[in-house]
Design a protein around this motif. Sequence first.
Motif, mmCIF file in Angstrom:
data_model
loop_
_atom_site.group_PDB
_atom_site.id
_atom_site.type_symbol
_atom_site.label_atom_id
_atom_site.label_comp_id
_atom_site.label_asym_id
_atom_site.label_seq_id
_atom_site.Cartn_x
_atom_site.Cartn_y
_atom_site.Cartn_z
ATOM 1 N N VAL A 33 30.714 38.123 38.681
ATOM 2 C CA VAL A 33 29.796 37.341 39.995
ATOM 3 C C VAL A 33 28.774 36.890 39.164
ATOM 4 O O VAL A 33 27.799 37.820 38.915
ATOM 5 N N ALA A 34 28.278 35.357 38.998
ATOM 6 C CA ALA A 34 26.869 35.209 38.577
ATOM 7 C C ALA A 34 26.560 34.399 39.675
ATOM 8 O O ALA A 34 27.113 33.412 40.298
ATOM 9 N N GLY A 35 25.041 34.365 40.076
ATOM 10 C CA GLY A 35 24.630 33.787 41.183
ATOM 11 C C GLY A 35 23.184 33.334 41.087
ATOM 12 O O GLY A 35 22.269 33.913 40.315
ATOM 13 N N VAL A 36 22.852 31.954 41.575
ATOM 14 C CA VAL A 36 21.579 31.470 41.549
ATOM 15 C C VAL A 36 21.550 30.653 42.943
ATOM 16 O O VAL A 36 22.585 30.321 43.355
ATOM 17 N N LYS A 37 20.291 30.348 43.177
ATOM 18 C CA LYS A 37 20.089 29.583 44.449
ATOM 19 C C LYS A 37 20.652 28.137 44.301
ATOM 20 O O LYS A 37 21.228 27.375 44.809
ATOM 21 N N LYS A 91 35.810 35.182 36.506
ATOM 22 C CA LYS A 91 34.480 34.821 36.693
ATOM 23 C C LYS A 91 34.250 33.913 37.776
ATOM 24 O O LYS A 91 35.106 32.978 38.012
ATOM 25 N N VAL A 92 33.466 34.276 38.734
ATOM 26 C CA VAL A 92 33.218 33.459 40.046
ATOM 27 C C VAL A 92 31.589 33.020 39.923
ATOM 28 O O VAL A 92 30.664 33.837 39.733
ATOM 29 N N ALA A 93 31.449 31.763 40.017
ATOM 30 C CA ALA A 93 29.893 31.092 40.075
ATOM 31 C C ALA A 93 29.490 31.072 41.774
ATOM 32 O O ALA A 93 30.213 30.460 42.202
ATOM 33 N N LEU A 94 28.454 31.606 42.200
ATOM 34 C CA LEU A 94 27.917 31.524 43.305
ATOM 35 C C LEU A 94 26.613 30.818 43.503
ATOM 36 O O LEU A 94 25.841 31.315 42.846
ATOM 37 N N THR A 95 26.686 29.958 44.252
ATOM 38 C CA THR A 95 25.353 28.951 44.465
ATOM 39 C C THR A 95 25.085 28.427 45.854
ATOM 40 O O THR A 95 26.130 28.569 46.637
ATOM 41 N N HIS A 96 23.907 28.108 46.146
ATOM 42 C CA HIS A 96 23.626 27.662 47.645
ATOM 43 C C HIS A 96 23.823 26.205 47.335
ATOM 44 O O HIS A 96 24.582 25.484 48.123
ATOM 45 N N TYR A 97 23.458 25.403 46.489
ATOM 46 C CA TYR A 97 23.395 23.994 46.201
ATOM 47 C C TYR A 97 24.528 23.804 45.542
ATOM 48 O O TYR A 97 25.124 24.458 44.963
ATOM 49 N N ALA A 98 25.172 22.528 45.829
ATOM 50 C CA ALA A 98 26.353 22.063 45.286
ATOM 51 C C ALA A 98 26.361 21.615 43.718
ATOM 52 O O ALA A 98 25.481 21.103 43.391
ATOM 53 N N PRO A 99 27.430 22.068 42.950
ATOM 54 C CA PRO A 99 27.600 21.762 41.720
ATOM 55 C C PRO A 99 28.411 20.521 41.339
ATOM 56 O O PRO A 99 28.246 19.994 40.336
ATOM 57 N N VAL A 100 29.135 19.844 42.358
ATOM 58 C CA VAL A 100 29.759 18.545 42.399
ATOM 59 C C VAL A 100 29.461 17.882 43.628
ATOM 60 O O VAL A 100 29.145 18.328 44.834
ATOM 61 N N PRO A 101 29.753 16.569 43.492
ATOM 62 C CA PRO A 101 29.493 15.676 44.607
ATOM 63 C C PRO A 101 30.814 15.715 45.574
ATOM 64 O O PRO A 101 30.582 15.412 46.647
ATOM 65 N N GLU A 102 31.737 16.167 45.169
ATOM 66 C CA GLU A 102 33.377 15.921 46.043
ATOM 67 C C GLU A 102 32.917 16.774 47.273
ATOM 68 O O GLU A 102 33.546 16.480 48.176
ATOM 69 N N THR A 103 32.505 18.099 47.091
ATOM 70 C CA THR A 103 32.366 18.745 48.173
ATOM 71 C C THR A 103 31.209 18.552 49.252
ATOM 72 O O THR A 103 31.193 19.024 50.175
#
Lengths: 239, 88
Positions: free
Chosen positions: A108-112, A157-169
């Motif tokens: 798991v890799a995480g950033v805000k 691998k899982v990426a964990l963020t608070h803000y969205a990486p794509v507009p679809e969601t």
Amino acid sequence: MIRVAAVGDVHLGEDAGGRLRPALDHLPEHADVLLLAGDLTRHGTPAEARVVAEEFRDVGVPVFTVLGNHDYHDDAVPEVGQILENAGIHVLEGDTAVVPVNGLTLGVAGVKGFGGGFAGKCGSAFGEPEMKAFVGHTVEIADKLRSALDSLDCDAKVALTHYAPVPETLAGEPPEIFPFLGAYQLGEAIDASGTRLALHGHAHLGSEKGETPGGVPVRNVAQPVIRKAFSVYCLEPDG
Amino acid sequence: MSGPAESEAPEYRAARLHRALAEDPRTSELGVQVSVDGDDIRLTGTVSSESCKEELGQVLHEWEPGATVHNDVRVVEADEPGEAEVIR
């Protein structure tokens, strides 16, 4: 199979203790790890962090979290982070964790994360210092995410963020505020690193399912979106 | 704190109230939508508890004591999940 439970935006206030606990008491029946996608508190105060710590303490599986914008509001991030760490809730900000699960390893890799917008409709580091600082913050965080994902050696691998990486969601949110809800640079980092799943929160009116341009599944696990205490995603190992 | 001016456009009034609900420490709700139609103010969105929902109404009443507030905000569910999704 690795079972990942996830939820974001639980927004626990000082009077909210125990709200999720009935469901969390059965967490090990559902999942091998719990990932929290930020906005654990309403105002980011140490008092609220203590409520969060009690809520997610000793849930029977490893717990990792990123912080969200609400968790920054009281300017007490170091103290909030320490309170969570003391309860066994590991805070990721450019950090990684590798969890052994049933003979496999989950990374798991995480950033805000931060805002900025999406390809073709995004801010640029140009003009006023405030604009350069805004976009610079996004780029810095996306670079941290990319380095963290690159450094992982694991089966999935899982990426964990608070803000969205794509507009679809974000579908369901007013399109005018998309630049405040996420940034394409996060998706670009995820696509560059062999990631199996990206999880985020922040967009309460958004949609659960999306995909990066490179085909990585993205799930918005904000509690108002998933409408339950947590969602569970099952990952099979790479290959 | 200032109430609605006679000439305030509904768009500015909705924006002012939306910001009030985000910036007032009692509410701190950024995701609640505010729509204004004359003396009627409608709130939609999701919050984490019944008390959060009630606080929205209280704060809004302080800003607009003469308005009728329709608080259609939903309190989020916190049940156990059903079936897991397999990520291919």
